[in-house]
Design a protein around this motif. Structure first.
Motif, mmCIF file in Angstrom:
data_model
loop_
_atom_site.group_PDB
_atom_site.id
_atom_site.type_symbol
_atom_site.label_atom_id
_atom_site.label_comp_id
_atom_site.label_asym_id
_atom_site.label_seq_id
_atom_site.Cartn_x
_atom_site.Cartn_y
_atom_site.Cartn_z
ATOM 1 N N LEU A 19 0.827 -1.214 0.000
ATOM 2 C CA LEU A 19 0.000 0.000 0.000
ATOM 3 C C LEU A 19 0.857 1.257 0.000
ATOM 4 C CD1 LEU A 19 -2.814 -1.005 2.532
ATOM 5 C CD2 LEU A 19 -2.948 -0.944 0.038
ATOM 6 N N VAL A 20 1.998 1.205 0.697
ATOM 7 C CA VAL A 20 2.893 2.366 0.739
ATOM 8 C C VAL A 20 3.531 2.602 -0.627
ATOM 9 C CG1 VAL A 20 5.051 3.245 1.720
ATOM 10 C CG2 VAL A 20 3.360 2.164 3.205
ATOM 11 N N LEU A 21 3.942 1.518 -1.291
ATOM 12 C CA LEU A 21 4.612 1.643 -2.594
ATOM 13 C C LEU A 21 3.640 1.911 -3.738
ATOM 14 C CD1 LEU A 21 7.236 -1.262 -2.328
ATOM 15 C CD2 LEU A 21 7.594 1.191 -1.968
ATOM 16 N N ALA A 22 2.394 1.517 -3.573
ATOM 17 C CA ALA A 22 1.389 1.728 -4.629
ATOM 18 C C ALA A 22 0.137 2.350 -4.021
ATOM 19 C CB ALA A 22 1.069 0.414 -5.318
ATOM 20 N N PRO A 23 0.228 3.592 -3.557
ATOM 21 C CA PRO A 23 -0.925 4.222 -2.881
ATOM 22 C C PRO A 23 -2.144 4.372 -3.779
ATOM 23 C CG PRO A 23 0.804 5.833 -3.331
ATOM 24 C CD PRO A 23 1.386 4.496 -3.623
#
Length: 366
Positions: free
Chosen positions: A32-36
């Motif tokens: 989720l952090v890398l692909a918000p």
């Protein structure tokens, strides 16, 4: 894969939980952090939004709970489940076939583990003993949650015609069914029967064959081993549920608060019980009618989605797992929101799988 199969081979429940954190929850958070940009489609799913609303009410109820654990410890539990939803959704958005293949391989390994456990049990069990199983499995009732989930998968795979060879799901079902009977638990048998009735809506004639086979099988078991079905009667469930409803009435709307402790006194048993043996009653006791209403909304959205997309094999499988868990939870599974354990196979893994497939379908239609 570890989440589905780990109960059979991870040493204990604490290690199983830690493995989930390391191999699933943490990577999901990192994803989720890398692909918000993936957060938006995930948060458009009504089932997940209902779960978040339920979690918010659960956290509010901590204001009046009599739980023994501290707020910070209990507040993490909805996060663990959310990571399951998010992780499954991220896998499905990348490759739906990868998610379903992983589930299929995990169910196959589970069938192999069931076969090994049954063989060992038949060789070493004392008369009257019930199958518990290897690894982190702790008692026959909880073991039946995992076995019932896996057995339902293979039954649904056969009904949905999603397998290349019709004989494979039948072959995989046999050791799982044998292991279920060895646990002595009647809950999964009831769950499988009701799931088969549900599948009549989705797969028609093939489900009628299964229902007929279940009736023949139940009759055979009754004639050959009547003690499996009749020995323990109703296990004092009606008396237990009556006392649980009475206690729920004392704090009907708001509940006693998440993780509050209860005592159920059934004179015929001779000792106090602490579990209502019904998921919905557990929700009602702790979160009141407001929490139970949010719980019902979450399942209503899930079932409506299953019905709308019932022509798709993957949704037939997901709906079968969902119905199985819902039906099995009517007589077992009072610990509805916990760290990863056997109860997840009744509630959160089926819901997460359905959400992931639904999110993927919605994205493909956009």
């Amino acid at each position: 894969m570890v989440l589905i199969t780990g109960m059979f081979w991870v040493g204990d429940g604490s290690l199983y939980t830690k493995v989930y954190y390391a191999l699933f929850a943490a990577p999901a958070l990192l994803g989720l952090v890398l692909a918000p940009q993936q957060i938006k489609p995930i948060l458009h799913e009504p089932v997940l939004l209902s779960f978040l609303a339920l979690s918010a009410w659960l956290l509010i109820s901590m204001g009046w709970t009599q739980a023994e654990d501290g707020f910070s410890s209990l507040a993490k539990r909805p996060l663990y489940v959310f990571m399951l939803f998010a992780g499954c959704a991220l896998i499905a958005l990348k490759s739906e076939s990868l998610l379903m293949k992983t589930l299929r391989i995990g169910a196959g390994l589970g069938a192999l583990a069931a076969l090994i456990n049954v063989v060992w049990f038949l060789q070493h069990a004392a008369p009257g003993e019930r199958l518990i199983g290897s690894g982190a499995l702790r008692n026959p009732l909880l073991t039946s949650h995992v076995l019932g989930f896996l057995c339902t998968y293979w039954v649904a795979a056969w009904l949905s015609r999603s397998e290349r060879h019709d004989w494979l799901p039948i072959l995989m079902t046999l050791p799982l069914l044998a292991a279920l009977l060895a646990t002595g638990s009647r809950t999964p048998l009831m769950g499988l029967a009701l799931t088969s009735a549900w599948m009549l809506l989705l797969s028609g004639k093939r489900a009628m064959v299964l229902v007929g086979a279940l009736l023949v099988g139940a009759g055979t078991v009754y004639l050959a081993f009547p003690e499996i079905l009749l020995q323990r009667g109703t296990s004092y469930r009606p008396e237990l549920w009556s006392d649980a409803v009475r206690q729920a009435g004392e704090h009907l709307w708001l509940g006693a608060g998440y993780e509050s402790k209860f005592e159920f006194n059934i004179p015929e048993i001779g000792y106090l019980l602490h579990d209502p043996h019904n998921v919905e009653l557990a929700v009602l006791l702790e979160l009141g009618l407001i929490g139970l209403g949010l719980w019902a909304v979450m399942y209503a959205f899930a079932l409506l989605r299953c019905l709308r997309l019932r022509a798709k094999p993957q949704f037939q499988i997901a709906s079968a797992l969902l119905i199985y868990g819902l039906c099995a939870g009517l007589t077992e599974g009072g610990n509805y929101l916990s760290r990863p354990n056997e109860s997840w196979f009744l509630i959160w893994i089926p819901l997460a799988l359905l959400c992931a497939l639904s999110i993927r379908h919605r994205q493909s239609q956009a």
